[in-house]
Design an enzyme around this catalytic site. Structure first.
Site, PDB file in Angstrom:
ATOM      1  CG  ASP A 164       0.924  -2.633  -3.249  1.00 15.37           C
ATOM      2  OD1 ASP A 164       0.998  -1.952  -2.229  1.00 15.37           O
ATOM      3  OD2 ASP A 164       1.918  -3.097  -3.842  1.00 15.37           O
ATOM      4  CD  GLU A 194       5.558   0.238   0.177  1.00 16.68           C
ATOM      5  OE1 GLU A 194       5.938  -0.808   0.721  1.00 16.68           O
ATOM      6  OE2 GLU A 194       5.209   0.278  -1.019  1.00 16.68           O
ATOM      7  CD  GLU A 195       4.445  -0.160  -4.304  1.00 10.97           C
ATOM      8  OE1 GLU A 195       5.440  -0.909  -4.378  1.00 10.97           O
ATOM      9  OE2 GLU A 195       3.313  -0.570  -3.977  1.00 10.97           O
ATOM     10  CG  ASP A 217       1.509  -2.470   1.865  1.00 13.18           C
ATOM     11  OD1 ASP A 217       0.771  -2.676   0.879  1.00 13.18           O
ATOM     12  OD2 ASP A 217       2.600  -1.875   1.778  1.00 13.18           O
ATOM     13  CG  HIS A 303       3.850  -4.724  -7.457  1.00 15.72           C
ATOM     14  ND1 HIS A 303       5.162  -4.326  -7.314  1.00 15.72           N
ATOM     15  CD2 HIS A 303       3.196  -4.187  -6.403  1.00 15.72           C
ATOM     16  CE1 HIS A 303       5.289  -3.590  -6.223  1.00 15.72           C
ATOM     17  NE2 HIS A 303       4.101  -3.502  -5.639  1.00 15.72           N
TER      18      HIS A 303
HETATM   19 CO    CO Z   1       3.730  -2.643  -3.696  1.00 10.67          CO
HETATM   20 ZN    ZN Z   2       2.278  -1.922  -0.834  1.00 16.55          ZN
END
Ligand code: CO
Ligand code: ZN
Length: 326
Positions: A164, A194-195, A217, A303
């Site tokens: 990710d 983005e996170e 994604d 994650h």
């Molecule tokens: Co993410």
């Molecule tokens: Zn992502």
């Protein structure tokens, strides 16, 4: 493509600290694109020019990854930290993190906890970088680290930290490599942050003014023991997002991706994600609104430092995108 995925996932680049990963991606796309530039906030934009009578299409994959940031150093040199993006305390204990200057840290947990049956909070964890005092600590408040774990391949399954969304970056690079000139002008955006805030894709879209935007994604799956029911499985093809917590995909983009998958003969899945979102949510809201959607790579253990994808899904995503942007 495996070597590329290994290189991308093993590179350092938490949100707000994307210099290294941007340099690695820049080297990959420089010879493939007609033009490469960096936005004021740090996103990398590679442009594939069209024949002139087409549309502007923006593809976005984020190059940042989750991580931790030092918030305090105590007298003995132990670090307290805060999360960069969604970090789960359960995946932290015993994990190793690495700072930009190479310093390696081990995450430990306070011994004195009132209720040891409870999941700890990040406040009860610390990073041990082997320092003996505040003075000889090799990092300081504000420094950021990422979880480290080597890339691994197990048959068709690929496992790494930061799949990710380095897997999305790999899909974009591979699409750019294989794409022939079309009537459309295509912007390959490797976005920052983005996170944390989606600020990279949002501002890049403002500058590009695309007629249509697609994020690439990862998404969760429902195919592991006692998983929350979800109709996405690893190895069943890329997923066309219908909805997540941040947006409903524009029907134009959703249908375009479905038609592209069918035309390319790639198996695909429809995705409804009940948590999280992507750059597509931000791109939708730029200027007067941009029809946006998302092509997802199914991923287990999102994650955590061991995110798992299926190589067939990744290959399928490249084929769908090539067909979609024509
Ligand atoms: Co993410
Ligand atoms: Zn992502």
């Amino acid at each position: 493509m495996r070597d590329l995925i290994r290189k991308l996932t093993e590179t350092y680049g938490p949100s707000g600290f994307e210099d290294r990963i941007r340099a690695v991606i820049r080297e990959e796309v420089e010879s493939l694109a007609d033009e490469v530039r960096v936005t004021p906030l740090g996103s990398l934009v590679a442009v594939k020019k069209g024949t002139g009578e087409g549309r502007r299409i923006m593809l976005a994959a984020h190059m940042d990854e989750i991580g931790v940031m030092v918030s305090h150093v105590d007298e003995k040199g132990f670090l307290r930290f805060t999360a960069i993006g969604g970090v789960n305390p359960l995946t932290c204990i015993g994990a190793r993190v690495q700072f930009e200057n190479g310093t390696l840290g081990v995450i430990g947990i306070e011994g004195k906890r009132e209720d040891r049956s409870k999941v700890p909070t990040l406040n009860q964890l610390y990073i041990d970088v082997g320092a003996t005092s505040k003075e000889d600590c090799p990092v300081r408040v504000g420094d950021a680290a990422v979880f480290v774990r080597p890339f691994a391949e197990q048959g068709q399954r690929l496992v790494a930290k930061a799949m990710d969304d380095r897997i999305g970056c790999a899909v974009l690079i591979e699409t750019l490599r294989r794409l022939k000139k079309t009537q459309n002008e295509i912007y390959f955006v490797f976005s920052v942050q983005e996170e944390t805030t989606l600020s990279g894709a949002r501002t890049a879209a403002y500058g590009i003014e695309p007629d249509l935007a697609i994020a690439v994604d990862v998404t969760g799956t429902g195919d592991t023991p006692e998983a929350r029911p979800m109709a996405v499985e690893l190895g069943k093809g890329p997923a066309v997002k219908v909805q997540d917590r941040g947006m409903i995909a524009h029907p134009l983009v959703r249908d375009l991706l479905v038609k592209a998958a069918e035309a390319a003969g790639v198996p695909y899945q429809m995705e409804v994600l009940e948590y999280g979102t992507t750059d597509a949510a931000a791109m939708q809201l730029v200027r007067a609104g941009v029809p946006s959607g998302c092509l997802s790579i199914p991923c287990r253990y999102v994650h955590t430092p061991s995110e798992m994808v299926d190589e067939g899904d990744v290959e399928g995503a490249v084929k769908v995108l090539i067909e979609a942007v024509r």
